[in-house]
Design a protein around this motif. Structure first.
Motif, PDB file in Angstrom:
ATOM      1  N   ILE A  82      -2.210 -38.860  34.847  1.00  0.00           N
ATOM      2  CA  ILE A  82      -1.589 -37.991  35.832  1.00  0.00           C
ATOM      3  C   ILE A  82      -0.074 -38.199  35.825  1.00  0.00           C
ATOM      4  N   TYR A  83       0.369 -39.450  35.774  1.00  0.00           N
ATOM      5  CA  TYR A  83       1.786 -39.772  35.865  1.00  0.00           C
ATOM      6  C   TYR A  83       2.542 -39.468  34.570  1.00  0.00           C
ATOM      7  N   THR A  84       1.845 -39.503  33.448  1.00  0.00           N
ATOM      8  CA  THR A  84       2.520 -39.381  32.154  1.00  0.00           C
ATOM      9  C   THR A  84       2.374 -38.005  31.517  1.00  0.00           C
ATOM     10  N   GLY A  85       1.842 -37.040  32.250  1.00  0.00           N
ATOM     11  CA  GLY A  85       1.582 -35.735  31.671  1.00  0.00           C
ATOM     12  C   GLY A  85       2.683 -34.719  31.893  1.00  0.00           C
ATOM     13  N   PHE A  86       2.519 -33.600  31.231  1.00  0.00           N
ATOM     14  CA  PHE A  86       3.378 -32.426  31.373  1.00  0.00           C
ATOM     15  C   PHE A  86       4.838 -32.714  31.047  1.00  0.00           C
ATOM     16  N   GLY A  87       5.034 -33.379  29.902  1.00  0.00           N
ATOM     17  CA  GLY A  87       6.359 -33.536  29.348  1.00  0.00           C
ATOM     18  C   GLY A  87       7.092 -34.806  29.702  1.00  0.00           C
TER      19      GLY A  87
ATOM     20  N   LEU B  19     -11.773 -37.398  28.025  1.00  0.00           N
ATOM     21  CA  LEU B  19     -11.412 -36.843  29.325  1.00  0.00           C
ATOM     22  C   LEU B  19      -9.944 -37.097  29.592  1.00  0.00           C
ATOM     23  N   LEU B  20      -9.298 -36.138  30.215  1.00  0.00           N
ATOM     24  CA  LEU B  20      -7.895 -36.266  30.574  1.00  0.00           C
ATOM     25  C   LEU B  20      -7.759 -35.824  32.037  1.00  0.00           C
ATOM     26  N   CYS B  21      -7.332 -36.742  32.887  1.00  0.00           N
ATOM     27  CA  CYS B  21      -7.113 -36.421  34.297  1.00  0.00           C
ATOM     28  C   CYS B  21      -5.667 -35.979  34.454  1.00  0.00           C
ATOM     29  N   ILE B  22      -5.471 -34.802  35.022  1.00  0.00           N
ATOM     30  CA  ILE B  22      -4.130 -34.262  35.199  1.00  0.00           C
ATOM     31  C   ILE B  22      -3.943 -33.889  36.662  1.00  0.00           C
ATOM     32  N   GLY B  23      -2.704 -33.867  37.096  1.00  0.00           N
ATOM     33  CA  GLY B  23      -2.455 -33.607  38.507  1.00  0.00           C
ATOM     34  C   GLY B  23      -1.106 -32.993  38.758  1.00  0.00           C
TER      35      GLY B  23
ATOM     36  N   THR C  41       6.921 -37.869  29.012  1.00  0.00           N
ATOM     37  CA  THR C  41       7.241 -38.821  27.941  1.00  0.00           C
ATOM     38  C   THR C  41       7.797 -38.155  26.683  1.00  0.00           C
ATOM     39  N   GLY C  42       8.114 -36.873  26.772  1.00  0.00           N
ATOM     40  CA  GLY C  42       8.621 -36.172  25.596  1.00  0.00           C
ATOM     41  C   GLY C  42       7.522 -35.525  24.774  1.00  0.00           C
ATOM     42  N   ARG C  43       6.329 -35.583  25.240  1.00  0.00           N
ATOM     43  CA  ARG C  43       5.183 -34.863  24.692  1.00  0.00           C
ATOM     44  C   ARG C  43       4.449 -34.274  25.886  1.00  0.00           C
ATOM     45  N   TRP C  44       3.595 -33.297  25.650  1.00  0.00           N
ATOM     46  CA  TRP C  44       2.860 -32.732  26.789  1.00  0.00           C
ATOM     47  C   TRP C  44       2.078 -33.827  27.504  1.00  0.00           C
ATOM     48  N   PHE C  45       1.448 -34.721  26.733  1.00  0.00           N
ATOM     49  CA  PHE C  45       0.682 -35.827  27.300  1.00  0.00           C
ATOM     50  C   PHE C  45       0.984 -37.087  26.499  1.00  0.00           C
ATOM     51  N   ALA C  46       1.078 -38.225  27.177  1.00  0.00           N
ATOM     52  CA  ALA C  46       1.476 -39.482  26.526  1.00  0.00           C
ATOM     53  C   ALA C  46       0.538 -39.862  25.389  1.00  0.00           C
TER      54      ALA C  46
ATOM     55  N   GLY D   2       4.617 -31.066  41.339  1.00  0.00           N
ATOM     56  CA  GLY D   2       4.509 -31.789  42.605  1.00  0.00           C
ATOM     57  C   GLY D   2       3.618 -31.158  43.648  1.00  0.00           C
ATOM     58  N   PHE D   3       3.294 -29.887  43.517  1.00  0.00           N
ATOM     59  CA  PHE D   3       2.402 -29.244  44.488  1.00  0.00           C
ATOM     60  C   PHE D   3       0.991 -29.810  44.296  1.00  0.00           C
ATOM     61  N   PRO D   4       0.235 -30.027  45.372  1.00  0.00           N
ATOM     62  CA  PRO D   4      -1.092 -30.635  45.229  1.00  0.00           C
ATOM     63  C   PRO D   4      -2.038 -29.831  44.335  1.00  0.00           C
ATOM     64  N   ILE D   5      -2.467 -30.476  43.272  1.00  0.00           N
ATOM     65  CA  ILE D   5      -3.431 -29.892  42.329  1.00  0.00           C
ATOM     66  C   ILE D   5      -3.981 -31.032  41.492  1.00  0.00           C
ATOM     67  N   SER D   6      -5.169 -30.892  41.013  1.00  0.00           N
ATOM     68  CA  SER D   6      -5.718 -31.868  40.078  1.00  0.00           C
ATOM     69  C   SER D   6      -6.749 -31.172  39.213  1.00  0.00           C
ATOM     70  N   ALA D   7      -6.999 -31.763  38.070  1.00  0.00           N
ATOM     71  CA  ALA D   7      -7.998 -31.213  37.157  1.00  0.00           C
ATOM     72  C   ALA D   7      -8.447 -32.314  36.216  1.00  0.00           C
ATOM     73  N   CYS D   8      -9.593 -32.105  35.650  1.00  0.00           N
ATOM     74  CA  CYS D   8     -10.117 -32.995  34.621  1.00  0.00           C
ATOM     75  C   CYS D   8     -10.437 -32.112  33.427  1.00  0.00           C
ATOM     76  N   VAL D   9      -9.823 -32.405  32.307  1.00  0.00           N
ATOM     77  CA  VAL D   9      -9.999 -31.634  31.086  1.00  0.00           C
ATOM     78  C   VAL D   9     -10.755 -32.524  30.109  1.00  0.00           C
ATOM     79  N   GLY D  10     -11.724 -31.949  29.440  1.00  0.00           N
ATOM     80  CA  GLY D  10     -12.482 -32.766  28.503  1.00  0.00           C
ATOM     81  C   GLY D  10     -13.053 -31.964  27.365  1.00  0.00           C
ATOM     82  N   THR D  11     -13.597 -32.693  26.414  1.00  0.00           N
ATOM     83  CA  THR D  11     -14.253 -32.034  25.286  1.00  0.00           C
ATOM     84  C   THR D  11     -15.505 -31.325  25.799  1.00  0.00           C
ATOM     85  N   ALA D  12     -15.939 -30.319  25.079  1.00  0.00           N
ATOM     86  CA  ALA D  12     -17.148 -29.587  25.472  1.00  0.00           C
ATOM     87  C   ALA D  12     -18.339 -30.536  25.542  1.00  0.00           C
ATOM     88  N   LYS D  13     -18.409 -31.485  24.635  1.00  0.00           N
ATOM     89  CA  LYS D  13     -19.535 -32.436  24.614  1.00  0.00           C
ATOM     90  C   LYS D  13     -19.617 -33.213  25.929  1.00  0.00           C
TER      91      LYS D  13
END
Length: 188
Positions: A1-6, A23-27, A8-13, A33-44
């Motif tokens: 959540i803290y290291t995502g969306f640019g 699984l990738l937890c994003i927020g 660290t210089g990449r979309w995700f660390a 900064g607006f309240p939102i969260s999601a969990c992205v994962g492989t189809a499997k």
């Protein structure tokens, strides 16, 4: 959540290491900064959830909020439009240089300086090299008195954490580094 969306210089660390997580937890970085969260994962992995019968089984406080979703879509569009991921990567070298200079001038009060993109930690240590939460607290207070907000973090609360806005200018980064230098220099 803290290291995502640019941050660290990449979309995700995880991209720095070539890792593709199951699984990738994003927020809040997704919506600036607006309240939102999601969990992205492989189809499997994601297909292991049973079909919903009306309630999300893998819910969270901010999951699916319409205002949060709108903020996330707008934020992601702005990150892309302004090239903020690439900008964070471009600012890594000058910020690293500024922080290494700060370390060199700190009289042994800084151990490691580490980070990527616009996410950095400055390890505060005593003269024996042991973690020093009191030095970190003094730097945080000194910076705040000068108008710059930084936080102490880490298991020993001795790491000054830097995570400026992705839109920060090089001039503002220099100002922040100068503020940190002044805060450290006033330590006895």
């Amino acid at each position: 959540i803290y290291t995502g969306f640019g941050r660290t210089g990449r979309w995700f660390a995880c991209e720095h290491s070539g890792i593709v997580p199951d699984l990738l937890c994003i927020g809040k970085g997704m919506s600036s900064g607006f309240p939102i969260s999601a969990c992205v994962g492989t189809a499997k992995v994601m297909d292991r959830w049973p079909e919903s019968r009306g309630e999300a089984i893998h819910t969270s406080t901010s999951l699916g909020n319409p205002a949060g979703c709108a903020a996330a879509l707008a934020s992601i569009a702005e990150i892309e439009r302004l090239g903020l991921v690439e900008r964070a990567a471009d600012l890594e070298a000058p910020l690293s240089s500024m922080l290494q200079e700060l370390r060199d001038a700190a009289g042994g009060r800084i151990g490691q300086v580490r980070g990527r993109g616009l996410m950095w930690g400055i390890e505060c240590v005593d003269m024996t090299g042991a973690p020093s939460p009191s030095i970190a607290a003094a730097v945080v207070s000194g910076a705040l008195r000068r108008g710059v907000i930084v936080l102490a973090a880490g298991p020993s609360c001795n790491v000054v954490s830097l995570s400026p806005s992705l839109t920060i200018t090089l001039e503002q980064l220099r100002f922040g580094a100068d503020v940190l230098r002044d805060a450290i220099s006033e330590l006895s």
